[in-house]
Design a protein around this motif. Structure first.
Motif, PDB file in Angstrom:
ATOM      1  N   ASN A 163      19.328 -23.542  13.430  1.00 14.54           N
ATOM      2  CA  ASN A 163      18.236 -24.026  14.272  1.00 14.54           C
ATOM      3  C   ASN A 163      18.433 -23.397  15.646  1.00 14.54           C
ATOM      4  O   ASN A 163      19.359 -23.761  16.372  1.00 14.54           O
ATOM      5  CB  ASN A 163      18.274 -25.555  14.342  1.00 14.54           C
ATOM      6  N   VAL A 164      17.564 -22.444  16.008  1.00 12.32           N
ATOM      7  CA  VAL A 164      17.771 -21.637  17.207  1.00 12.32           C
ATOM      8  C   VAL A 164      16.909 -22.172  18.349  1.00 12.32           C
ATOM      9  O   VAL A 164      15.689 -22.303  18.212  1.00 12.32           O
ATOM     10  CB  VAL A 164      17.436 -20.166  16.944  1.00 12.32           C
ATOM     11  N   GLY A 165      17.566 -22.458  19.469  1.00  7.83           N
ATOM     12  CA  GLY A 165      16.859 -22.919  20.655  1.00  7.83           C
ATOM     13  C   GLY A 165      16.555 -21.749  21.578  1.00  7.83           C
ATOM     14  O   GLY A 165      17.465 -21.181  22.191  1.00  7.83           O
ATOM     15  N   PHE A 166      15.283 -21.377  21.668  1.00  8.34           N
ATOM     16  CA  PHE A 166      14.848 -20.318  22.570  1.00  8.34           C
ATOM     17  C   PHE A 166      14.567 -20.920  23.944  1.00  8.34           C
ATOM     18  O   PHE A 166      14.018 -22.018  24.053  1.00  8.34           O
ATOM     19  CB  PHE A 166      13.588 -19.640  22.034  1.00  8.34           C
ATOM     20  N   LYS A 167      14.901 -20.181  24.993  1.00  5.31           N
ATOM     21  CA  LYS A 167      14.723 -20.697  26.353  1.00  5.31           C
ATOM     22  C   LYS A 167      13.404 -20.262  26.979  1.00  5.31           C
ATOM     23  O   LYS A 167      12.831 -21.010  27.786  1.00  5.31           O
ATOM     24  CB  LYS A 167      15.880 -20.237  27.243  1.00  5.31           C
ATOM     25  N   ALA A 168      12.927 -19.066  26.659  1.00  5.79           N
ATOM     26  CA  ALA A 168      11.696 -18.552  27.260  1.00  5.79           C
ATOM     27  C   ALA A 168      11.210 -17.368  26.447  1.00  5.79           C
ATOM     28  O   ALA A 168      11.956 -16.793  25.632  1.00  5.79           O
ATOM     29  CB  ALA A 168      11.924 -18.144  28.717  1.00  5.79           C
ATOM     30  N   TRP A 169       9.968 -16.983  26.682  1.00 10.48           N
ATOM     31  CA  TRP A 169       9.398 -15.788  26.048  1.00 10.48           C
ATOM     32  C   TRP A 169       9.370 -14.613  27.014  1.00 10.48           C
ATOM     33  O   TRP A 169       9.768 -13.514  26.674  1.00 10.48           O
ATOM     34  CB  TRP A 169       7.990 -16.075  25.540  1.00 10.48           C
ATOM     35  N   SER A 170       8.923 -14.825  28.232  1.00  8.97           N
ATOM     36  CA  SER A 170       8.807 -13.719  29.187  1.00  8.97           C
ATOM     37  C   SER A 170      10.193 -13.255  29.618  1.00  8.97           C
ATOM     38  O   SER A 170      11.118 -14.059  29.785  1.00  8.97           O
ATOM     39  CB  SER A 170       7.985 -14.130  30.399  1.00  8.97           C
ATOM     40  N   GLU A 171      10.330 -11.957  29.804  1.00  8.36           N
ATOM     41  CA  GLU A 171      11.625 -11.369  30.141  1.00  8.36           C
ATOM     42  C   GLU A 171      12.161 -11.915  31.464  1.00  8.36           C
ATOM     43  O   GLU A 171      13.342 -12.284  31.567  1.00  8.36           O
ATOM     44  CB  GLU A 171      11.514  -9.850  30.219  1.00  8.36           C
ATOM     45  N   THR A 172      11.311 -11.989  32.470  1.00  6.30           N
ATOM     46  CA  THR A 172      11.767 -12.436  33.795  1.00  6.30           C
ATOM     47  C   THR A 172      12.287 -13.866  33.745  1.00  6.30           C
ATOM     48  O   THR A 172      13.368 -14.174  34.258  1.00  6.30           O
ATOM     49  CB  THR A 172      10.630 -12.328  34.816  1.00  6.30           C
ATOM     50  N   LEU A 173      11.522 -14.755  33.117  1.00  7.53           N
ATOM     51  CA  LEU A 173      11.954 -16.149  33.048  1.00  7.53           C
ATOM     52  C   LEU A 173      13.193 -16.304  32.178  1.00  7.53           C
ATOM     53  O   LEU A 173      14.086 -17.102  32.488  1.00  7.53           O
ATOM     54  CB  LEU A 173      10.815 -17.024  32.509  1.00  7.53           C
ATOM     55  N   HIS A 174      13.266 -15.531  31.090  1.00  6.81           N
ATOM     56  CA  HIS A 174      14.448 -15.615  30.232  1.00  6.81           C
ATOM     57  C   HIS A 174      15.707 -15.244  31.004  1.00  6.81           C
ATOM     58  O   HIS A 174      16.736 -15.932  30.919  1.00  6.81           O
ATOM     59  CB  HIS A 174      14.285 -14.701  29.014  1.00  6.81           C
ATOM     60  N   ARG A 175      15.644 -14.175  31.785  1.00  9.99           N
ATOM     61  CA  ARG A 175      16.806 -13.782  32.575  1.00  9.99           C
ATOM     62  C   ARG A 175      17.125 -14.817  33.655  1.00  9.99           C
ATOM     63  O   ARG A 175      18.296 -15.081  33.956  1.00  9.99           O
ATOM     64  CB  ARG A 175      16.569 -12.410  33.207  1.00  9.99           C
ATOM     65  N   GLU A 176      16.074 -15.405  34.233  1.00 10.90           N
ATOM     66  CA  GLU A 176      16.287 -16.410  35.261  1.00 10.90           C
ATOM     67  C   GLU A 176      17.002 -17.635  34.709  1.00 10.90           C
ATOM     68  O   GLU A 176      17.898 -18.193  35.356  1.00 10.90           O
ATOM     69  CB  GLU A 176      14.931 -16.820  35.850  1.00 10.90           C
TER      70      GLU A 176
END
Length: 260
Positions: free
Chosen positions: A116-129
């Protein structure tokens, strides 16, 4: 960082092995409900007094009539002994192996049946943030695990004004390209100490679920208060467990190896 507790759910015949520590530093991680530890990587709640040896874990697991074995965290893949315990579970116990939740940073793994994988964001900028890591690391690993035949589910925390509908739909589109039947759990943000993020309203949750269902049919949502999150055992018998090795649970709720 290593494993420190094993629990057993008799009704559903599964055990859960818990790891301490994480590779990311999500500011709205619900583990912070236990201590309000802010955004320090890997320190969302106080460390255990001691860790279990691999032999202690194997010994207690041999005594349990289980059909599934879950690993959780923090982030369970940071435990050095995870690959060996997965092999032990598959080859000696003959049980199904599952990461009850993972950030996906080390998928796929040998002898692992599901995650069960928890993704944090889709957009690259927000994911890195939010994570300090490139988006491709997680998304490419998920694709590799899917291609390897692993059973996968996904979740994302819906944080109004931050991880919003655009992020949910971006992930849903990615999943739909792989398989429209991948289960997707929209987890309403649970307010944690020291952070400004709020819980979505019921209307916001309904709108998000309906929008994502245009891409994926297997969508469910949860909108828990902090009190709900810490008392799950009274709402769902999957969370009614007993500790069979290691430290007792440090709060009123009982936890299972599955996401709420």
């Amino acid at each position: 960082m290593a494993f420190y507790r094993v629990t057993f759910n008799e009704n559903h015949r599964f055990a859960t092995v818990y790891n301490y520590g994480c590779t990311l530093h999500s500011p709205f991680c619900s583990y912070k409900l236990r201590s309000g530890a802010g955004g320090r990587p890997g320190l969302a709640y106080p460390p255990p007094r001691r860790f279990l040896s691999d032999e202690e874990i194997r010994t207690v697991l041999r005594t349990l009539p289980i059909e599934q074995l879950f690993f959780m965290g923090g982030e369970p893949t940071v435990a050095p002994s995870l690959p060996e315990l997965l092999r032990f579970a598959r080859e000696e116990l003959g049980v199904r192996t599952n990461l009850g939740h993972t950030n996906g940073s080390l998928l796929p793994l040998p002898c692992l049946d599901a995650a069960n994988v928890g993704f944090k964001a889709w957009s690259e900028t927000l994911h890195r943030e939010l994570t300090g890591q490139p988006r491709a690391l997680i998304y490419d690993n998920f694709r590799r695990a899917f291609d390897a035949g692993m059973e996968l589910s996904a979740n994302m925390v819906f944080v109004p004004g931050l991880v919003d509908l655009e992020e949910l739909l971006g992930l849903a589109g990615f999943l739909a390209q792989l398989d429209r039947n991948i289960p997707f759990h929209i987890m309403g943000c649970i307010p944690v100490p020291g952070q400004p993020f709020r819980r979505p309203t019921e209307a916001e949750m309904t709108a998000a679920e309906n929008a994502v269902r245009t891409l994926l049919p297997q969508v469910r949502g949860s909108r828990l208060s902090p009190e709900d999150a810490l008392t799950l055992a009274g709402r769902d018998d999957r969370f009614q467990v007993r500790v069979v090795a290691g430290e007792p649970l440090p709060f009123a709720a009982q936890e299972s190896g599955r996401s709420a």
